[in-house]
Design a protein around this motif. Structure first.
Motif, PDB file in Angstrom:
ATOM      1  N   GLU A   1       0.826  -1.201   0.000  1.00  0.00           N
ATOM      2  CA  GLU A   1       0.000   0.000   0.000  1.00  0.00           C
ATOM      3  C   GLU A   1       0.866   1.259   0.000  1.00  0.00           C
ATOM      4  O   GLU A   1       0.558   2.235  -0.677  1.00  0.00           O
ATOM      5  CB  GLU A   1      -0.943  -0.018   1.200  1.00  0.00           C
ATOM      6  CG  GLU A   1      -2.013  -1.096   1.098  1.00  0.00           C
ATOM      7  CD  GLU A   1      -2.805  -1.299   2.386  1.00  0.00           C
ATOM      8  OE1 GLU A   1      -2.615  -0.523   3.350  1.00  0.00           O
ATOM      9  OE2 GLU A   1      -3.610  -2.249   2.421  1.00  0.00           O
ATOM     10  N   GLU A   2       1.963   1.215   0.741  1.00  0.00           N
ATOM     11  CA  GLU A   2       2.878   2.350   0.786  1.00  0.00           C
ATOM     12  C   GLU A   2       3.566   2.547  -0.566  1.00  0.00           C
ATOM     13  O   GLU A   2       3.702   3.672  -1.052  1.00  0.00           O
ATOM     14  CB  GLU A   2       3.933   2.115   1.872  1.00  0.00           C
ATOM     15  CG  GLU A   2       4.858   3.271   2.106  1.00  0.00           C
ATOM     16  CD  GLU A   2       5.863   2.995   3.215  1.00  0.00           C
ATOM     17  OE1 GLU A   2       6.931   3.619   3.179  1.00  0.00           O
ATOM     18  OE2 GLU A   2       5.595   2.149   4.089  1.00  0.00           O
TER      19      GLU A   2
ATOM     20  N   VAL B   1      11.847   3.897  -9.141  1.00  0.00           N
ATOM     21  CA  VAL B   1      10.776   3.193  -8.421  1.00  0.00           C
ATOM     22  C   VAL B   1      11.307   1.860  -7.904  1.00  0.00           C
ATOM     23  O   VAL B   1      11.104   1.497  -6.738  1.00  0.00           O
ATOM     24  CB  VAL B   1       9.537   2.974  -9.324  1.00  0.00           C
ATOM     25  CG1 VAL B   1       8.581   1.964  -8.714  1.00  0.00           C
ATOM     26  CG2 VAL B   1       8.813   4.279  -9.572  1.00  0.00           C
ATOM     27  N   GLU B   2      12.002   1.113  -8.760  1.00  0.00           N
ATOM     28  CA  GLU B   2      12.528  -0.187  -8.366  1.00  0.00           C
ATOM     29  C   GLU B   2      13.560  -0.064  -7.243  1.00  0.00           C
ATOM     30  O   GLU B   2      13.580  -0.888  -6.325  1.00  0.00           O
ATOM     31  CB  GLU B   2      13.122  -0.904  -9.577  1.00  0.00           C
ATOM     32  CG  GLU B   2      12.049  -1.363 -10.552  1.00  0.00           C
ATOM     33  CD  GLU B   2      12.602  -1.935 -11.855  1.00  0.00           C
ATOM     34  OE1 GLU B   2      13.839  -1.862 -12.086  1.00  0.00           O
ATOM     35  OE2 GLU B   2      11.805  -2.442 -12.644  1.00  0.00           O
ATOM     36  N   ALA B   3      14.399   0.961  -7.301  1.00  0.00           N
ATOM     37  CA  ALA B   3      15.392   1.165  -6.240  1.00  0.00           C
ATOM     38  C   ALA B   3      14.709   1.459  -4.911  1.00  0.00           C
ATOM     39  O   ALA B   3      15.108   0.929  -3.863  1.00  0.00           O
ATOM     40  CB  ALA B   3      16.336   2.301  -6.617  1.00  0.00           C
ATOM     41  N   THR B   4      13.660   2.270  -4.937  1.00  0.00           N
ATOM     42  CA  THR B   4      12.915   2.579  -3.715  1.00  0.00           C
ATOM     43  C   THR B   4      12.254   1.323  -3.160  1.00  0.00           C
ATOM     44  O   THR B   4      12.284   1.080  -1.948  1.00  0.00           O
ATOM     45  CB  THR B   4      11.856   3.663  -3.992  1.00  0.00           C
ATOM     46  OG1 THR B   4      12.510   4.833  -4.486  1.00  0.00           O
ATOM     47  CG2 THR B   4      11.067   4.008  -2.740  1.00  0.00           C
ATOM     48  N   MET B   5      11.682   0.515  -4.039  1.00  0.00           N
ATOM     49  CA  MET B   5      11.035  -0.720  -3.598  1.00  0.00           C
ATOM     50  C   MET B   5      12.056  -1.681  -2.995  1.00  0.00           C
ATOM     51  O   MET B   5      11.772  -2.327  -1.982  1.00  0.00           O
ATOM     52  CB  MET B   5      10.293  -1.376  -4.761  1.00  0.00           C
ATOM     53  CG  MET B   5       9.043  -0.613  -5.156  1.00  0.00           C
ATOM     54  SD  MET B   5       8.226  -1.242  -6.633  1.00  0.00           S
ATOM     55  CE  MET B   5       8.044  -2.953  -6.299  1.00  0.00           C
TER      56      MET B   5
ATOM     57  N   LYS C   1      12.887  -0.513   0.539  1.00  0.00           N
ATOM     58  CA  LYS C   1      11.808  -0.805   1.482  1.00  0.00           C
ATOM     59  C   LYS C   1      11.743  -2.298   1.791  1.00  0.00           C
ATOM     60  O   LYS C   1      11.522  -2.691   2.925  1.00  0.00           O
ATOM     61  CB  LYS C   1      10.477  -0.296   0.939  1.00  0.00           C
ATOM     62  CG  LYS C   1      10.401   1.222   0.922  1.00  0.00           C
ATOM     63  CD  LYS C   1       9.011   1.690   0.589  1.00  0.00           C
ATOM     64  CE  LYS C   1       8.918   3.192   0.683  1.00  0.00           C
ATOM     65  NZ  LYS C   1       9.107   3.701   2.043  1.00  0.00           N
ATOM     66  N   THR C   2      11.924  -3.136   0.777  1.00  0.00           N
ATOM     67  CA  THR C   2      11.895  -4.576   0.979  1.00  0.00           C
ATOM     68  C   THR C   2      13.052  -5.017   1.859  1.00  0.00           C
ATOM     69  O   THR C   2      12.889  -5.844   2.752  1.00  0.00           O
ATOM     70  CB  THR C   2      11.958  -5.309  -0.377  1.00  0.00           C
ATOM     71  OG1 THR C   2      10.854  -4.889  -1.180  1.00  0.00           O
ATOM     72  CG2 THR C   2      11.895  -6.810  -0.196  1.00  0.00           C
TER      73      THR C   2
END
Length: 107
Positions: free
Chosen positions: A23-24, A82-86, A89-90
């Motif tokens: 969701e984030e 976007v992928e780097a941020t994900m 977070k992961t």
């Protein structure tokens, strides 16, 4: 048996955290640029294009191929962000869990 119950509890906790992270991530936006800022693309955390801005100087006859290349480059730049941020977070979410290297979670 106690270990199995503990593992099941951790799995449910992890599932809740993953749901919250999904969701984030959906709320994240990343902007990519190309051509020194002449083309700008904004993507959501799910890699959906939210906006596209093209400098009017690129809207000339015969410049179509250049413009197409710049749009693709800006999109790829935003997607990489976007992928780097994900990934960040992961990594924070799964810190300390015994997950094999290279395993991708279901996003």
């Amino acid at each position: 048996m106690k270990d199995l119950l503990g593992l099941m509890g951790k799995a449910k906790e992890m599932q809740a955290k993953l749901q919250a992270m999904q969701e984030e991530v959906a709320q994240i936006e990343a902007t990519g640029q190309s051509g020194g800022g002449l083309v700008t693309v904004t993507l959501s955390g799910k890699s959906e294009m939210k906006s596209l801005k093209i400098d009017p100087s690129l809207l000339k006859e015969g410049e179509g191929e250049i413009l197409e290349d710049l749009i693709v480059a800006a999109h790829n730049d935003a997607k990489a962000k976007v992928e780097a941020t994900m990934q960040e977070k992961t990594k924070a979410l799964t810190a300390g869990l015994p997950i094999p290297p290279g395993m991708k979670l279901p996003f």
